[in-house]
Motif scaffolding. Structure first.
Motif, PDB file in Angstrom:
ATOM      1  N   ARG A 139      40.120 -42.582 -28.553  1.00 44.62           N
ATOM      2  CA  ARG A 139      39.798 -43.037 -27.198  1.00 44.62           C
ATOM      3  C   ARG A 139      41.068 -43.352 -26.411  1.00 44.62           C
ATOM      4  N   ALA A 140      42.026 -43.974 -27.091  1.00 38.92           N
ATOM      5  CA  ALA A 140      43.292 -44.314 -26.432  1.00 38.92           C
ATOM      6  C   ALA A 140      44.026 -43.064 -25.966  1.00 38.92           C
ATOM      7  N   LEU A 141      43.819 -41.971 -26.702  1.00 41.28           N
ATOM      8  CA  LEU A 141      44.454 -40.699 -26.341  1.00 41.28           C
ATOM      9  C   LEU A 141      43.618 -39.891 -25.348  1.00 41.28           C
ATOM     10  N   GLY A 142      42.463 -40.461 -24.966  1.00 37.86           N
ATOM     11  CA  GLY A 142      41.596 -39.770 -24.027  1.00 37.86           C
ATOM     12  C   GLY A 142      40.820 -38.628 -24.647  1.00 37.86           C
ATOM     13  N   LEU A 143      40.628 -38.698 -25.971  1.00 31.93           N
ATOM     14  CA  LEU A 143      39.929 -37.622 -26.686  1.00 31.93           C
ATOM     15  C   LEU A 143      38.552 -38.079 -27.131  1.00 31.93           C
ATOM     16  N   SER A 144      37.695 -37.126 -27.405  1.00 34.46           N
ATOM     17  CA  SER A 144      36.354 -37.440 -27.878  1.00 34.46           C
ATOM     18  C   SER A 144      36.409 -37.964 -29.312  1.00 34.46           C
ATOM     19  N   SER A 145      35.573 -38.944 -29.596  1.00 33.55           N
ATOM     20  CA  SER A 145      35.530 -39.495 -30.960  1.00 33.55           C
ATOM     21  C   SER A 145      34.691 -38.617 -31.890  1.00 33.55           C
ATOM     22  N   ASP A 146      34.054 -37.613 -31.327  1.00 37.19           N
ATOM     23  CA  ASP A 146      33.191 -36.727 -32.109  1.00 37.19           C
ATOM     24  C   ASP A 146      33.999 -35.551 -32.670  1.00 37.19           C
ATOM     25  N   VAL A 147      35.014 -35.884 -33.466  1.00 37.28           N
ATOM     26  CA  VAL A 147      35.845 -34.860 -34.096  1.00 37.28           C
ATOM     27  C   VAL A 147      35.979 -35.187 -35.576  1.00 37.28           C
ATOM     28  N   GLU A 148      36.455 -34.217 -36.346  1.00 39.60           N
ATOM     29  CA  GLU A 148      36.521 -34.387 -37.803  1.00 39.60           C
ATOM     30  C   GLU A 148      37.401 -35.564 -38.217  1.00 39.60           C
ATOM     31  N   TYR A 149      38.466 -35.819 -37.445  1.00 34.52           N
ATOM     32  CA  TYR A 149      39.413 -36.883 -37.768  1.00 34.52           C
ATOM     33  C   TYR A 149      38.719 -38.227 -37.965  1.00 34.52           C
ATOM     34  N   ALA A 150      37.688 -38.496 -37.158  1.00 36.27           N
ATOM     35  CA  ALA A 150      36.981 -39.773 -37.242  1.00 36.27           C
ATOM     36  C   ALA A 150      35.646 -39.657 -37.968  1.00 36.27           C
ATOM     37  N   ASN A 151      35.347 -38.479 -38.485  1.00 38.13           N
ATOM     38  CA  ASN A 151      34.089 -38.268 -39.194  1.00 38.13           C
ATOM     39  C   ASN A 151      34.071 -39.070 -40.494  1.00 38.13           C
ATOM     40  N   PHE A 152      32.972 -39.759 -40.737  1.00 41.22           N
ATOM     41  CA  PHE A 152      32.898 -40.659 -41.891  1.00 41.22           C
ATOM     42  C   PHE A 152      33.034 -39.897 -43.217  1.00 41.22           C
ATOM     43  N   ASP A 153      32.390 -38.751 -43.311  1.00 37.15           N
ATOM     44  CA  ASP A 153      32.488 -37.955 -44.546  1.00 37.15           C
ATOM     45  C   ASP A 153      33.917 -37.475 -44.769  1.00 37.15           C
ATOM     46  N   ARG A 154      34.585 -37.103 -43.677  1.00 39.85           N
ATOM     47  CA  ARG A 154      35.989 -36.676 -43.780  1.00 39.85           C
ATOM     48  C   ARG A 154      36.849 -37.822 -44.297  1.00 39.85           C
ATOM     49  N   ILE A 155      36.611 -39.011 -43.785  1.00 40.10           N
ATOM     50  CA  ILE A 155      37.384 -40.188 -44.208  1.00 40.10           C
ATOM     51  C   ILE A 155      37.165 -40.463 -45.702  1.00 40.10           C
ATOM     52  N   LEU A 156      35.922 -40.370 -46.142  1.00 38.11           N
ATOM     53  CA  LEU A 156      35.631 -40.574 -47.563  1.00 38.11           C
ATOM     54  C   LEU A 156      36.346 -39.534 -48.428  1.00 38.11           C
TER      55      LEU A 156
END
Length: 272
Positions: A212-229
Protein backbone atom coordinates in the motif's frame (compact mmCIF):
# COMPACT_ATOMS: atom_id res chain seq x y z
CA UNK A 1 14.04 47.20 2.50
CA UNK A 2 14.94 43.91 4.19
CA UNK A 3 12.59 43.49 7.17
CA UNK A 4 13.65 39.94 7.95
CA UNK A 5 15.26 38.95 11.23
CA UNK A 6 18.75 37.47 11.06
CA UNK A 7 20.04 34.84 13.47
CA UNK A 8 23.83 34.48 13.36
CA UNK A 9 25.12 31.29 14.97
CA UNK A 10 28.80 31.17 15.91
CA UNK A 11 30.75 28.25 17.29
CA UNK A 12 34.37 27.26 17.76
CA UNK A 13 33.30 23.69 16.85
CA UNK A 14 30.43 22.21 14.81
CA UNK A 15 27.78 24.58 16.18
CA UNK A 16 25.13 21.89 16.61
CA UNK A 17 24.35 22.90 20.21
CA UNK A 18 23.63 26.52 19.28
CA UNK A 19 21.63 25.42 16.23
CA UNK A 20 19.37 23.15 18.27
CA UNK A 21 18.78 25.79 20.91
CA UNK A 22 18.05 28.42 18.27
CA UNK A 23 15.61 26.17 16.41
CA UNK A 24 13.79 25.25 19.62
CA UNK A 25 13.35 28.94 20.47
CA UNK A 26 12.44 30.10 16.95
CA UNK A 27 9.76 27.43 16.63
CA UNK A 28 7.81 29.37 19.25
CA UNK A 29 7.55 32.35 16.87
CA UNK A 30 5.75 30.94 13.86
CA UNK A 31 4.81 34.22 12.19
CA UNK A 32 8.31 35.68 11.98
CA UNK A 33 10.34 35.82 8.80
CA UNK A 34 13.94 35.04 9.67
CA UNK A 35 17.23 33.99 8.13
CA UNK A 36 19.72 31.72 9.91
CA UNK A 37 23.42 32.11 9.12
CA UNK A 38 25.69 29.56 10.73
CA UNK A 39 29.47 29.85 11.14
CA UNK A 40 31.47 26.83 12.35
CA UNK A 41 35.01 26.65 13.68
CA UNK A 42 35.28 30.37 14.38
CA UNK A 43 38.47 30.65 16.44
CA UNK A 44 40.08 34.05 15.87
CA UNK A 45 39.22 37.72 16.33
CA UNK A 46 39.39 38.57 12.62
CA UNK A 47 36.72 36.02 11.78
CA UNK A 48 34.53 37.28 14.62
CA UNK A 49 34.84 40.89 13.48
CA UNK A 50 33.90 40.02 9.90
CA UNK A 51 30.78 38.15 11.04
CA UNK A 52 29.69 40.83 13.52
CA UNK A 53 30.08 43.60 10.92
CA UNK A 54 27.88 41.58 8.57
CA UNK A 55 25.33 41.13 11.38
CA UNK A 56 25.29 44.88 12.06
CA UNK A 57 23.89 45.46 8.55
CA UNK A 58 20.66 43.64 9.44
CA UNK A 59 18.18 43.28 12.28
CA UNK A 60 20.31 40.60 13.91
CA UNK A 61 20.98 38.51 16.97
CA UNK A 62 24.21 36.58 17.48
CA UNK A 63 23.97 33.27 19.35
CA UNK A 64 27.23 31.60 20.18
CA UNK A 65 28.75 28.58 21.88
CA UNK A 66 32.46 29.09 22.41
CA UNK A 67 34.51 27.43 25.12
CA UNK A 68 37.65 29.50 24.59
CA UNK A 69 37.35 32.34 27.09
CA UNK A 70 39.28 34.92 25.04
CA UNK A 71 37.11 34.24 22.02
CA UNK A 72 33.94 34.56 24.08
CA UNK A 73 35.08 37.96 25.41
CA UNK A 74 35.94 39.06 21.85
CA UNK A 75 32.47 38.21 20.58
CA UNK A 76 30.77 40.08 23.43
CA UNK A 77 33.00 43.14 22.98
CA UNK A 78 32.60 43.32 19.21
CA UNK A 79 28.84 42.88 19.38
CA UNK A 80 28.64 45.73 21.90
CA UNK A 81 30.87 47.90 19.68
CA UNK A 82 28.66 47.33 16.64
CA UNK A 83 25.38 47.47 18.57
CA UNK A 84 24.43 43.87 17.83
CA UNK A 85 22.42 41.79 20.30
CA UNK A 86 24.28 38.65 21.36
CA UNK A 87 23.68 35.74 23.68
CA UNK A 88 26.25 33.38 25.13
CA UNK A 89 24.55 29.97 25.35
CA UNK A 90 27.32 27.92 26.91
CA UNK A 91 29.10 30.08 29.52
CA UNK A 92 26.21 30.26 32.04
CA UNK A 93 25.90 26.46 31.96
CA UNK A 94 29.67 26.02 32.31
CA UNK A 95 29.61 28.36 35.28
CA UNK A 96 26.91 26.32 36.99
CA UNK A 97 28.78 23.06 36.39
CA UNK A 98 32.00 24.63 37.59
CA UNK A 99 30.33 25.53 40.89
CA UNK A 100 28.64 22.14 41.10
CA UNK A 101 31.81 20.12 40.49
CA UNK A 102 34.13 22.51 42.28
CA UNK A 103 36.38 22.42 39.25
CA UNK A 104 37.20 24.45 36.15
CA UNK A 105 36.27 23.42 32.58
CA UNK A 106 39.05 22.41 30.19
CA UNK A 107 37.88 25.05 27.68
CA UNK A 108 38.83 22.88 24.72
CA UNK A 109 36.70 23.12 21.53
CA UNK A 110 35.22 20.02 19.95
CA UNK A 111 35.50 17.65 22.91
CA UNK A 112 31.90 16.55 22.31
CA UNK A 113 32.92 15.23 18.89
CA UNK A 114 36.25 13.62 19.74
CA UNK A 115 37.20 11.26 16.94
CA UNK A 116 38.51 8.25 18.80
CA UNK A 117 38.97 4.64 17.72
CA UNK A 118 35.41 3.80 18.78
CA UNK A 119 34.04 6.45 16.42
CA UNK A 120 35.96 5.14 13.42
CA UNK A 121 34.98 1.55 14.19
CA UNK A 122 31.32 2.58 14.26
CA UNK A 123 31.59 4.42 10.95
CA UNK A 124 33.27 1.37 9.40
CA UNK A 125 30.52 -0.91 10.73
CA UNK A 126 27.78 1.34 9.32
CA UNK A 127 29.47 1.46 5.92
CA UNK A 128 29.83 -2.32 6.04
CA UNK A 129 26.12 -2.80 6.78
CA UNK A 130 25.17 -0.60 3.83
CA UNK A 131 27.60 -2.27 1.44
CA UNK A 132 26.59 -5.81 2.32
CA UNK A 133 22.86 -5.24 2.79
CA UNK A 134 20.34 -7.57 1.15
CA UNK A 135 22.94 -9.90 -0.33
CA UNK A 136 24.46 -7.19 -2.57
CA UNK A 137 27.96 -8.62 -2.39
CA UNK A 138 28.42 -12.07 -0.89
CA UNK A 139 32.20 -11.64 -0.83
CA UNK A 140 31.74 -9.61 2.33
CA UNK A 141 30.26 -12.49 4.33
CA UNK A 142 33.68 -13.76 5.42
CA UNK A 143 34.48 -10.37 6.95
CA UNK A 144 31.20 -10.03 8.89
CA UNK A 145 30.84 -10.41 12.64
CA UNK A 146 27.26 -11.56 12.06
CA UNK A 147 25.36 -12.77 8.99
CA UNK A 148 21.56 -12.48 9.14
CA UNK A 149 19.34 -14.67 6.96
CA UNK A 150 15.63 -14.38 6.38
CA UNK A 151 12.76 -14.05 3.95
CA UNK A 152 11.40 -10.61 3.07
CA UNK A 153 10.20 -8.42 5.97
CA UNK A 154 11.93 -10.24 8.81
CA UNK A 155 13.82 -7.09 9.93
CA UNK A 156 17.16 -7.98 8.35
CA UNK A 157 18.12 -4.45 7.32
CA UNK A 158 16.87 -2.62 10.46
CA UNK A 159 18.76 -5.09 12.63
CA UNK A 160 21.90 -4.72 10.54
CA UNK A 161 21.82 -0.93 10.88
CA UNK A 162 21.02 -1.03 14.60
CA UNK A 163 23.87 -3.45 15.33
CA UNK A 164 26.27 -1.43 13.16
CA UNK A 165 25.79 1.49 15.57
CA UNK A 166 27.19 -0.83 18.23
CA UNK A 167 30.33 -1.33 16.09
CA UNK A 168 29.21 -4.75 14.86
CA UNK A 169 29.81 -5.56 11.19
CA UNK A 170 26.65 -7.21 9.89
CA UNK A 171 25.80 -8.59 6.47
CA UNK A 172 22.34 -9.87 5.61
CA UNK A 173 21.10 -12.18 2.86
CA UNK A 174 17.51 -12.70 1.71
CA UNK A 175 16.13 -16.21 1.32
CA UNK A 176 13.94 -16.81 -1.72
CA UNK A 177 12.59 -20.30 -2.54
CA UNK A 178 13.27 -19.85 -6.25
CA UNK A 179 16.93 -18.93 -5.69
CA UNK A 180 19.47 -21.51 -4.55
CA UNK A 181 21.27 -20.75 -1.31
CA UNK A 182 24.67 -19.29 -2.17
CA UNK A 183 27.73 -21.42 -1.41
CA UNK A 184 29.28 -18.48 0.46
CA UNK A 185 26.66 -18.85 3.20
CA UNK A 186 27.77 -22.41 3.91
CA UNK A 187 31.32 -21.11 4.39
CA UNK A 188 30.28 -18.76 7.22
CA UNK A 189 31.07 -20.16 10.71
CA UNK A 190 27.89 -21.33 12.46
CA UNK A 191 28.52 -19.07 15.43
CA UNK A 192 28.13 -16.07 13.11
CA UNK A 193 24.92 -17.17 11.36
CA UNK A 194 21.49 -16.11 12.61
CA UNK A 195 18.22 -17.11 10.97
CA UNK A 196 15.26 -14.74 11.29
CA UNK A 197 11.63 -15.71 11.02
CA UNK A 198 8.23 -14.18 11.72
CA UNK A 199 4.64 -15.28 12.19
CA UNK A 200 2.67 -15.73 8.95
CA UNK A 201 -0.03 -13.38 10.23
CA UNK A 202 2.46 -10.64 11.00
CA UNK A 203 4.22 -11.07 7.66
CA UNK A 204 0.91 -10.88 5.82
CA UNK A 205 0.05 -7.67 7.63
CA UNK A 206 3.49 -6.10 7.06
CA UNK A 207 3.63 -7.02 3.39
CA UNK A 208 0.15 -5.64 2.70
CA UNK A 209 1.12 -2.36 4.34
CA UNK A 210 4.34 -2.29 2.35
CA UNK A 211 2.47 -2.72 -0.92
CA UNK A 212 0.00 0.00 0.00
CA UNK A 213 2.85 2.37 0.84
CA UNK A 214 4.22 1.74 -2.64
CA UNK A 215 0.82 2.41 -4.18
CA UNK A 216 0.43 -1.20 -5.29
CA UNK A 217 -2.44 -3.63 -4.95
CA UNK A 218 -2.28 -5.98 -1.98
CA UNK A 219 -3.78 -8.73 -4.15
CA UNK A 220 -0.43 -10.06 -5.35
CA UNK A 221 1.58 -13.20 -4.62
CA UNK A 222 4.03 -11.31 -2.37
CA UNK A 223 1.32 -10.85 0.27
CA UNK A 224 -0.52 -14.10 -0.42
CA UNK A 225 -0.87 -16.15 2.76
CA UNK A 226 -0.05 -19.47 1.08
CA UNK A 227 3.04 -17.90 -0.49
CA UNK A 228 4.17 -16.66 2.92
CA UNK A 229 3.72 -20.12 4.43
CA UNK A 230 5.75 -21.58 1.57
CA UNK A 231 8.58 -19.07 2.16
CA UNK A 232 8.60 -19.72 5.91
CA UNK A 233 8.75 -23.47 5.35
CA UNK A 234 11.62 -23.01 2.89
CA UNK A 235 13.55 -20.80 5.34
CA UNK A 236 13.08 -23.31 8.14
CA UNK A 237 14.57 -26.08 5.97
CA UNK A 238 17.57 -23.85 5.12
CA UNK A 239 18.16 -23.08 8.81
CA UNK A 240 18.11 -26.78 9.68
CA UNK A 241 20.54 -27.50 6.86
CA UNK A 242 22.89 -24.76 8.11
CA UNK A 243 22.43 -25.69 11.76
CA UNK A 244 22.07 -22.04 12.78
CA UNK A 245 20.00 -20.57 15.62
CA UNK A 246 16.66 -19.01 14.68
CA UNK A 247 14.97 -15.98 16.19
CA UNK A 248 11.27 -15.22 15.71
CA UNK A 249 11.03 -11.42 15.44
CA UNK A 250 7.25 -11.34 15.74
CA UNK A 251 6.20 -8.81 18.40
CA UNK A 252 9.81 -8.04 19.27
CA UNK A 253 11.34 -4.59 19.15
CA UNK A 254 14.54 -4.21 17.13
CA UNK A 255 16.46 -3.56 20.34
CA UNK A 256 15.19 -6.78 21.91
CA UNK A 257 16.06 -8.91 18.90
CA UNK A 258 19.49 -7.27 18.64
CA UNK A 259 20.14 -8.06 22.29
CA UNK A 260 19.26 -11.72 21.71
CA UNK A 261 21.57 -11.85 18.68
CA UNK A 262 24.47 -10.41 20.67
CA UNK A 263 23.80 -12.89 23.46
CA UNK A 264 23.73 -15.88 21.09
CA UNK A 265 26.90 -14.86 19.24
CA UNK A 266 28.75 -13.86 22.41
CA UNK A 267 29.43 -10.38 21.03
CA UNK A 268 27.70 -8.73 24.00
CA UNK A 269 30.72 -9.76 26.09
CA UNK A 270 33.04 -8.11 23.58
CA UNK A 271 30.98 -4.90 23.58
CA UNK A 272 31.01 -4.62 27.37
Amino acid sequence: MDNRYYIFILSDSLGETASHVARAAMNQFLNKDYVVKKYNYVRDADAVEEIVIEASKHKSMVLFTTVMEDLTNTIVTMCATHNVICHDILSPVLGQFSSFFGDTPVRKPGTMYKLDDDYFERVAAIEFAVKYDDGKDLRGLKYADIVLLGISRTSKTPLSMYLSHKNVKVANVPLVPEIQVAKEIFQVPKNKLIGLTNSPEKLNEIRIERLRALGLSSDVEYANFDRILHELDYAEKVYKQLGCPVINVANKAIEETASIILEITGLNIKLK
